[in-house]
Scaffold this active site. Structure first.
Site, PDB file in Angstrom:
ATOM      1  N   GLN A  71       0.815  -1.174  -0.116  1.00  0.00           N
ATOM      2  CA  GLN A  71       0.169  -0.084   0.173  1.00  0.00           C
ATOM      3  C   GLN A  71       0.782   1.212   0.129  1.00  0.00           C
ATOM      4  O   GLN A  71       2.106   1.135   0.377  1.00  0.00           O
ATOM      5  CB  GLN A  71      -0.842   0.012   1.092  1.00  0.00           C
ATOM      6  CG  GLN A  71      -1.760  -1.255   1.408  1.00  0.00           C
ATOM      7  CD  GLN A  71      -2.875  -0.942   2.384  1.00  0.00           C
ATOM      8  OE1 GLN A  71      -2.806  -1.624   3.555  1.00  0.00           O
ATOM      9  NE2 GLN A  71      -3.821  -0.227   2.087  1.00  0.00           N
ATOM     10  N   HIS A  72       0.112   2.435  -0.334  1.00  0.00           N
ATOM     11  CA  HIS A  72       0.664   3.721  -0.179  1.00  0.00           C
ATOM     12  C   HIS A  72       1.688   4.144  -1.083  1.00  0.00           C
ATOM     13  O   HIS A  72       2.024   5.375  -1.202  1.00  0.00           O
ATOM     14  CB  HIS A  72       1.417   3.902   1.430  1.00  0.00           C
ATOM     15  CG  HIS A  72       0.410   3.260   2.414  1.00  0.00           C
ATOM     16  ND1 HIS A  72      -0.814   3.500   2.501  1.00  0.00           N
ATOM     17  CD2 HIS A  72       0.812   2.338   3.414  1.00  0.00           C
ATOM     18  CE1 HIS A  72      -1.062   2.889   3.852  1.00  0.00           C
ATOM     19  NE2 HIS A  72      -0.227   2.064   4.101  1.00  0.00           N
ATOM     20  N   ASP A 263      -2.515  -4.678   0.177  1.00  0.00           N
ATOM     21  CA  ASP A 263      -2.347  -6.077   0.448  1.00  0.00           C
ATOM     22  C   ASP A 263      -2.873  -6.777   1.731  1.00  0.00           C
ATOM     23  O   ASP A 263      -3.254  -7.752   1.924  1.00  0.00           O
ATOM     24  CB  ASP A 263      -0.841  -6.600   0.543  1.00  0.00           C
ATOM     25  CG  ASP A 263      -0.158  -5.311   1.335  1.00  0.00           C
ATOM     26  OD1 ASP A 263      -0.688  -4.523   2.117  1.00  0.00           O
ATOM     27  OD2 ASP A 263       1.281  -5.339   1.403  1.00  0.00           O
TER      28      ASP A 263
HETATM   29  O1  LIG Z   1       2.146  -0.002   4.846  1.00  0.00           O
HETATM   30  C1  LIG Z   1       1.507  -1.054   5.035  1.00  0.00           C
HETATM   31  C2  LIG Z   1      -0.064  -1.111   5.345  1.00  0.00           C
HETATM   32  O2  LIG Z   1      -0.596   0.166   5.811  1.00  0.00           O
HETATM   33  C3  LIG Z   1       2.258  -2.179   4.726  1.00  0.00           C
HETATM   34  O3  LIG Z   1       1.482  -3.485   5.089  1.00  0.00           O
HETATM   35  C4  LIG Z   1       2.306  -2.202   3.199  1.00  0.00           C
HETATM   36  O4  LIG Z   1       1.349  -2.623   2.410  1.00  0.00           O
HETATM   37  C5  LIG Z   1       3.463  -3.519   2.862  1.00  0.00           C
HETATM   38  O5  LIG Z   1       3.051  -4.607   3.247  1.00  0.00           O
HETATM   39  P1  LIG Z   1       4.113  -5.874   2.872  1.00  0.00           P
HETATM   40  O6  LIG Z   1       4.999  -5.771   1.800  1.00  0.00           O
HETATM   41  O7  LIG Z   1       4.886  -6.007   4.317  1.00  0.00           O
HETATM   42  O8  LIG Z   1       3.254  -7.005   2.949  1.00  0.00           O
END
Ligand SMILES: O=C(CO)[C@@H](O)[C@H](O)COP(=O)(O)O
Ligand SMILES: Nc1ncnc2c1ncn2[C@@H]1O[C@H](COP(=O)(O)OP(=O)(O)O)[C@@H](O)[C@H]1O
Length: 500
Positions: A71-72, A263
């Site tokens: 995300q983000h 995710d």
């Molecule tokens: O910043 C967040 C959720 O707010 C993280 O969960 C990212 O979405 C990355 O996820 P992974 O790659 O660690 O699964």
């Protein structure tokens, strides 16, 4: 057999699962790595997606596909569909001051009331502010702002820079979904729409949702937000991978694209999580979240109020320091993960008083972007390899148990905890989780639950009905809550937090 595919374009790698749409049995899968770093050019994700698809034996025979992703991450596109600068990822903390500035300008309470979030460096809104302030030439070129899964979905549909995509740079075709939009900081899970005033405050330019009419020329395009179960369109029948290989050829049958998801929301779908379930994921990020029918905004910012990918909400607390804490301490001790587990299980709960406050990469919850990790309670006697190994796992999990406390304080029910993510394969993580969390812990059968959740979206888009695939449990560690672990951790963390 009708086949559907789900992709997890995560921080460290890209994974694809291809499943039987009836029942969700795994048919084939593939993966490829992403580069390290908190600033990554999206072309690497496209390359890894191509490799993962090839690793899984191609897209032949697949009827629908959907893309879940980290995300983000801020993907800036110019009018020609080119990426303006490498994406700043969720774990890039350079925009910490921008987060503080935006919070001061809007007020934490108002920000939370409008978007469900209080700004921290992870959220996209702080990244666009950072670009405005630090890279005005890049900012001036921006014609659209997208997220990782939005961009990959757009590329699969055949859009992209002229000359390297069959349909060219049509930015009006950008799409996202409510789960990922809710992590931007300029979309409201309460109203289900963009907060364009906040985007303008952050970036200094007007914006509009793709496809919307009657807005000023030169407005920045934000992806159209698709509903759960919607389709983003078909995979283009001349879709080429980054290396020029045909991902989907003209002779193949049509592949429908689902809306995609952030995710964590995808993992909730893949697990079929419902009220009372709390999911803890230990991947690059550590996350603790629930699926909820109502959203309570948290003006402290500990719990972010995201939307989920099924029409409900996804209150979540996220740490920057999770699986990599274990690889770092395993490296320090010169052991592999199995030996790290054996060492950790050789030490007593509480690690002889040794506590690792694991802020290796700064921290997001609590919001300490410039913090560093520290060991506490080291004496000649307590400084043993087993205690250090156990302290790493306890410290990493205690960061997440603070998130669980915050969810419960906000009134979200927590009846069982589902533990997922790469590091959960570690037997010491499983065992110690049952000592750190005061809830029954269940470990689903190892699997790519984010990718599975994306496949749920694919099947939903294909059939019009959300599938309810069974999730088998692999282990249910004996409940063994040991209060001293979090008591010691909170004491040590309060010293670290005060010093950071
Ligand atoms: O910043 C967040 C959720 O707010 C993280 O969960 C990212 O979405 C990355 O996820 P992974 O790659 O660690 O699964
Ligand atoms: N047995 C293990 N013990 C500890 N960590 C592990 C183990 N197996 C994998 N990992 C870690 O899990 C992480 C990958 O998990 P994953 O959930 O796929 O992450 P992401 O989705 O963020 O890319 C890597 O950092 C890897 O080192």
């Amino acid at each position: 057999m009708t086949l559907v595919a789900g992709v997890d374009s995560s921080t460290q790698s890209c994974k694809i699962v291809i499943l039987d749409a009836v029942g969700g049995a795994l048919v084939r899968e593939g993966r490829a790595g992403h580069p390290d770093g908190t600033e990554v050019h999206p072309d690497h994700w496209w390359q890894a997606l191509s490799e993962a698809i090839n690793d899984a034996g191609g897209l032949g025979g697949i009827s629908a596909l959907s893309v879940g992703g980290q995300q983000h991450g801020m993907v800036l596109l110019d009018a020609g569909g080119n990426v303006v600068r490498p994406a700043l990822l969720w774990n890039d903390t350079r925009s910490a001051q921008s987060a503080a500035d935006l919070t001061a300008e809007v007020g934490a309470e108002d920000f939370a009331r409008r978007t469900g979030l209080v700004p921290v460096a992870s959220f996209t809104v702080t990244k666009v502010r950072w670009v405005r302030d630090h890279e005005p030439e890049s900012a001036a070129r921006v014609a659209a702002v997208a997220l990782p899964h939005d961009w990959l979905t757009w590329r699969l549909r055949g859009y992209g820079p002229a000359g390297s995509s069959p349909l060219g740079p049509d930015l009006e075709q950008l799409t996202t979904d409510r789960s990922d939009a809710s992590g931007t900081g300029y979309w409201s899970p309460f109203s289900g729409s963009y907060d364009l005033d906040l985007f303008k405050l952050a970036f200094g330019r007007d914006a509009r949702e793709a496809g919307a009419a009657g807005v000023p020329d030169g407005a920045v395009i934000l992806p159209r937000v698709l509903a759960p179960g919607a389709t983003a369109g078909p995979v283009h029948p001349e879709c080429f991978g980054a290396d020029g290989t045909v991902l989907h050829g003209a002779g193949d049958s049509d592949i429908i694209l689902g809306p995609g998801a952030g995710d964590n929301a995808a993992a909730a779908l893949g697990l079929g999580a419902g009220p009372g379930d709390v999911v803890v994921s230990v991947g690059t990020s550590g996350t603790v979240f629930a699926v909820a029918a109502e959203l309570h905004s948290d003006t402290t910012g500990t719990v972010a109020g995201f939307a989920d990918a099924g029409g409900a909400y996804l209150p979540i607390a996220v740490t920057l320091n999770a699986a990599r804490v274990l690889s770092s301490i395993a490296g320090l001790l010169a052991v592999d993960f199995a030996e790290l587990a054996a060492l950790a299980l050789d030490a007593e709960p509480g690690a002889g008083g040794v506590v690792l406050v694991p802020y290796f990469e700064g921290e997001r919850t609590p919001n300490l972007p410039h913090a560093k990790a520290s060991f506490h309670g080291l004496s000649i006697e307590s400084t043993t390899r087993p205690n250090l190994a156990r302290a790493a796992i306890e410290g990493m999990l205690c960061g997440l148990s603070g998130g669980l406390d915050a969810l419960q304080e906000l009134g979200y029910p927590a009846r069982r905890l589902l533990l997922i993510g790469g590091a959960v394969q570690n037997p010491a993580v499983q065992r110690i989780a049952a000592q750190v969390f005061d809830l029954p812990v269940q470990i689903p059968t190892p699997g790519e639950y984010v990718a599975r959740g994306a496949a749920v979206q694919a099947a939903w888009a294909l059939t019009g009905t959300r599938p309810g695939w069974d999730v088998a449990l692999d282990a249910t560690p004996e409940p063994d809550f040991q209060a001293l672990i979090s008591t010691n951790y909170k004491r040590a963390a309060s010293h670290s937090d005060a010093g950071n």
